[in-house]
Design an enzyme around this catalytic site. Structure first.
Site, PDB file in Angstrom:
ATOM      1  CB  CYS A 112      -8.788   8.733  10.532  1.00 39.18           C
ATOM      2  SG  CYS A 112      -8.320   7.134  11.193  1.00 39.18           S
ATOM      3  CG  HIS A 254      -7.064  11.746  12.987  1.00 42.34           C
ATOM      4  ND1 HIS A 254      -7.965  11.100  13.801  1.00 42.34           N
ATOM      5  CD2 HIS A 254      -6.320  10.774  12.392  1.00 42.34           C
ATOM      6  CE1 HIS A 254      -7.775   9.791  13.706  1.00 42.34           C
ATOM      7  NE2 HIS A 254      -6.783   9.566  12.853  1.00 42.34           N
ATOM      8  CG  ASN A 284      -6.462   6.501  15.084  1.00 38.83           C
ATOM      9  OD1 ASN A 284      -7.555   7.061  15.015  1.00 38.83           O
ATOM     10  ND2 ASN A 284      -5.706   6.262  14.029  1.00 38.83           N
TER      11      ASN A 284
HETATM   12  N1  ACO Z   1       5.473  -3.442  20.204  1.00 36.68           N
HETATM   13  C1  ACO Z   1       6.777  -3.700  20.015  1.00 36.68           C
HETATM   14  N2  ACO Z   1       7.340  -3.749  18.779  1.00 36.68           N
HETATM   15  C2  ACO Z   1       6.533  -3.492  17.720  1.00 36.68           C
HETATM   16  C3  ACO Z   1       5.159  -3.211  17.883  1.00 36.68           C
HETATM   17  C4  ACO Z   1       4.634  -3.205  19.184  1.00 36.68           C
HETATM   18  N3  ACO Z   1       3.331  -2.929  19.416  1.00 36.68           N
HETATM   19  N4  ACO Z   1       4.617  -3.009  16.645  1.00 36.68           N
HETATM   20  C5  ACO Z   1       5.602  -3.153  15.774  1.00 36.68           C
HETATM   21  N5  ACO Z   1       6.753  -3.452  16.393  1.00 36.68           N
HETATM   22  C6  ACO Z   1       8.064  -3.680  15.824  1.00 36.68           C
HETATM   23  C7  ACO Z   1       7.978  -4.197  14.410  1.00 36.68           C
HETATM   24  O1  ACO Z   1       7.876  -5.594  14.372  1.00 36.68           O
HETATM   25  C8  ACO Z   1       9.288  -3.711  13.822  1.00 36.68           C
HETATM   26  O2  ACO Z   1      10.301  -4.586  14.242  1.00 36.68           O
HETATM   27  P1  ACO Z   1      11.544  -4.951  13.240  1.00 36.68           P
HETATM   28  O3  ACO Z   1      12.211  -3.642  12.973  1.00 36.68           O
HETATM   29  O4  ACO Z   1      12.356  -5.894  14.042  1.00 36.68           O
HETATM   30  O5  ACO Z   1      10.916  -5.538  12.023  1.00 36.68           O
HETATM   31  C9  ACO Z   1       9.482  -2.406  14.528  1.00 36.68           C
HETATM   32  O6  ACO Z   1       8.727  -2.443  15.735  1.00 36.68           O
HETATM   33  C10 ACO Z   1       8.975  -1.238  13.717  1.00 36.68           C
HETATM   34  O7  ACO Z   1       9.446  -0.144  14.368  1.00 36.68           O
HETATM   35  P2  ACO Z   1       9.493   1.234  13.642  1.00 36.68           P
HETATM   36  O8  ACO Z   1       9.716   1.083  12.177  1.00 36.68           O
HETATM   37  O9  ACO Z   1      10.452   2.096  14.378  1.00 36.68           O
HETATM   38  O10 ACO Z   1       8.027   1.750  13.891  1.00 36.68           O
HETATM   39  P3  ACO Z   1       7.526   3.142  13.499  1.00 36.68           P
HETATM   40  O11 ACO Z   1       8.388   4.186  14.090  1.00 36.68           O
HETATM   41  O12 ACO Z   1       7.261   3.227  12.025  1.00 36.68           O
HETATM   42  O13 ACO Z   1       6.150   3.224  14.261  1.00 36.68           O
HETATM   43  C11 ACO Z   1       3.782   3.108  13.883  1.00 36.68           C
HETATM   44  C12 ACO Z   1       5.124   2.343  13.885  1.00 36.68           C
HETATM   45  C13 ACO Z   1       3.485   3.573  15.273  1.00 36.68           C
HETATM   46  C14 ACO Z   1       2.698   2.165  13.395  1.00 36.68           C
HETATM   47  C15 ACO Z   1       3.882   4.333  12.938  1.00 36.68           C
HETATM   48  O14 ACO Z   1       4.409   3.961  11.711  1.00 36.68           O
HETATM   49  C16 ACO Z   1       2.544   5.015  12.725  1.00 36.68           C
HETATM   50  O15 ACO Z   1       1.969   5.585  13.632  1.00 36.68           O
HETATM   51  N6  ACO Z   1       2.018   4.994  11.507  1.00 36.68           N
HETATM   52  C17 ACO Z   1       0.746   5.639  11.229  1.00 36.68           C
HETATM   53  C18 ACO Z   1      -0.404   4.765  11.579  1.00 36.68           C
HETATM   54  C19 ACO Z   1      -1.669   5.578  11.501  1.00 36.68           C
HETATM   55  O16 ACO Z   1      -1.659   6.765  11.682  1.00 36.68           O
HETATM   56  N7  ACO Z   1      -2.795   5.074  11.211  1.00 36.68           N
HETATM   57  C20 ACO Z   1      -3.916   6.007  11.221  1.00 36.68           C
HETATM   58  C21 ACO Z   1      -4.824   5.841  10.193  1.00 36.68           C
HETATM   59  S1  ACO Z   1      -5.985   4.624  10.688  1.00 36.68           S
HETATM   60  C22 ACO Z   1      -7.467   4.850   9.850  1.00 36.68           C
HETATM   61  O17 ACO Z   1      -7.605   5.639   8.967  1.00 36.68           O
HETATM   62  C23 ACO Z   1      -8.600   3.930  10.236  1.00 36.68           C
END
Ligand code: ACO
Length: 327
Positions: A112, A254, A284
């Site tokens: 990214c 980003h 993203n």
């Molecule tokens: N729909 C519904 N539920 C989901 C989904 C979904 N799409 N995805 C995950 N969940 C669930 C999980 O199973 C988990 O459930 P559990 O608690 O029962 O195990 C729960 O949701 C996780 O929820 P949170 O911990 O509250 O999620 P979080 O607030 O951490 O958000 C996210 C997750 C959006 C992925 C966040 O952590 C994030 O944006 N991280 C950064 C990712 C990123 O920026 N990547 C960019 C770099 S990519 C590159 O360089 C190519």
């Protein structure tokens, strides 16, 4: 030397995948995706559309805006983690599609952060050969590296391409890059990976691919490091240039997650109305996200002549960086 950005262009595939569409593919909801990420929809490349096709479309627009013919280009630098192929490079493919020959063509892989890494490379080549006309193009078909059975990743990304043309010149000729700072920490690389297809994994002909072929990450860890490093890098670049937060007119970060963007804005004291976001419509798009945002910010008048724009990025590697562009 002044590093002038003479033209901007962006492209997104026609097909749009909404959160409602995703509800039919994996166990998710519009509410979960919107509240956790700010994403409402994303573009998805057609089956016969690849990274160089999209890069070519964005490049054409940037070249037209710059008033530069493809044959005048001296270098093509392409940032992508989803290349058309291992060989040839996507930069070579874009060159072929532009119908030109002879330029130096190079792919840069910094996930990214790819646009800022490519931009900084362009500045280096321009210092070596000040008459250069350099196409900096980033393009990603992330959808082909998505595990569409994994709801934790497949809802976050989209496909797009962005391009800029850089030359030396007078600051009156257009926006110019004031500074770029880059960093990486390979010891955290395993927190965000696409391992499949690389030499660390041995594949045999006919063998089925596994989840390692697709984007995998530890979301919370990525989130934490992204906010901290983007914020630190913003502070460092301002300090290095004798500037303060008050000098920044617009933040174009980003577009990984609206909550990451908000957190950076808050820690950096930048009000919402000075932060450009388009993540709701794109998701993203990895290396493409910054040049697409720059191109749209210009097109819509969000950024105007005289604005100082601060750009933080963060991606797999981990890689991160910041840039200052004076419009
Ligand atoms: N729909 C519904 N539920 C989901 C989904 C979904 N799409 N995805 C995950 N969940 C669930 C999980 O199973 C988990 O459930 P559990 O608690 O029962 O195990 C729960 O949701 C996780 O929820 P949170 O911990 O509250 O999620 P979080 O607030 O951490 O958000 C996210 C997750 C959006 C992925 C966040 O952590 C994030 O944006 N991280 C950064 C990712 C990123 O920026 N990547 C960019 C770099 S990519 C590159 O360089 C190519």
């Amino acid at each position: 030397m002044n590093f002038i950005l003479r033209g901007f262009g962006h492209y997104a595939p026609e097909k749009v995948l909404t959160n409602a569409d995703l509800e039919k593919i994996v166990d998710t909801s519009d509410e979960w995706i919107t509240s956790r990420t700010g994403i409402k929809e994303r573009h998805i490349a057609a089956d016969d559309e690849c990274t160089s096709d999209m890069g070519y479309e964005a490049a054409q627009k940037a070249l037209a805006q710059a008033g530069i013919k493809p044959e005048e280009l001296t270098h093509i630098i392409c940032g992508t983690f989803t290349p058309d192929s291992m060989i040839p490079s996507t930069a070579c493919r874009i060159q072929e599609k532009l119908g030109i020959k002879g330029q130096m063509c190079l792919d840069v892989q910094a996930a990214c952060s790819g646009y800022l890494y490519a931009l900084q490379s362009a500045r280096g080549y321009l210092c070596l050969e000040p008459d250069s006309k350099i196409l900096v193009v980033t393009s990603e078909v992330v959808s082909r590296r998505m595990n569409w059975e994994d709801r934790a990743t497949c809802v976050l990304f989209g496909d797009a391409a962005g391009a800029t043309v850089m030359t030396s010149g007078d600051t009156a000729d257009g926006p110019h890059v004031v500074d770029v700072m880059l960093a990486a920490d390979g010891s955290l690389g395993d927190l965000l990976t696409v391992n499949g297809g690389g030499s660390a994994y041995s594949y045999k002909l006919g063998e089925a691919i596994g989840p390692e072929y697709f984007v995998e990450f530890k979301g919370r860890e990525v989130f934490k490091h992204a906010v901290r490093n983007m914020t630190d890098m913003c502070e460092s670049i301002l300090e290095r240039n004798g500037l303060t937060k008050a000098d920044v007119n617009v933040l174009i970060p980003h577009q990984a997650n609206l909550r990451i963007i908000d957190a950076v804005g808050r820690r950096f004291d930048i009000p919402e109305e000075r932060i450009f976001t388009n993540i709701a419509r794109y998701g993203n798009t990895s290396a493409a996200s910054v040049p697409v945002a720059l191109s749209e910010a210009l097109e819509t008048g969000f950024v105007n002549k005289g604005d100082l724009v601060l750009i933080p990025t963060f991606g797999g590697g981990f890689t991160w960086g910041s840039a200052l562009i004076q419009f």
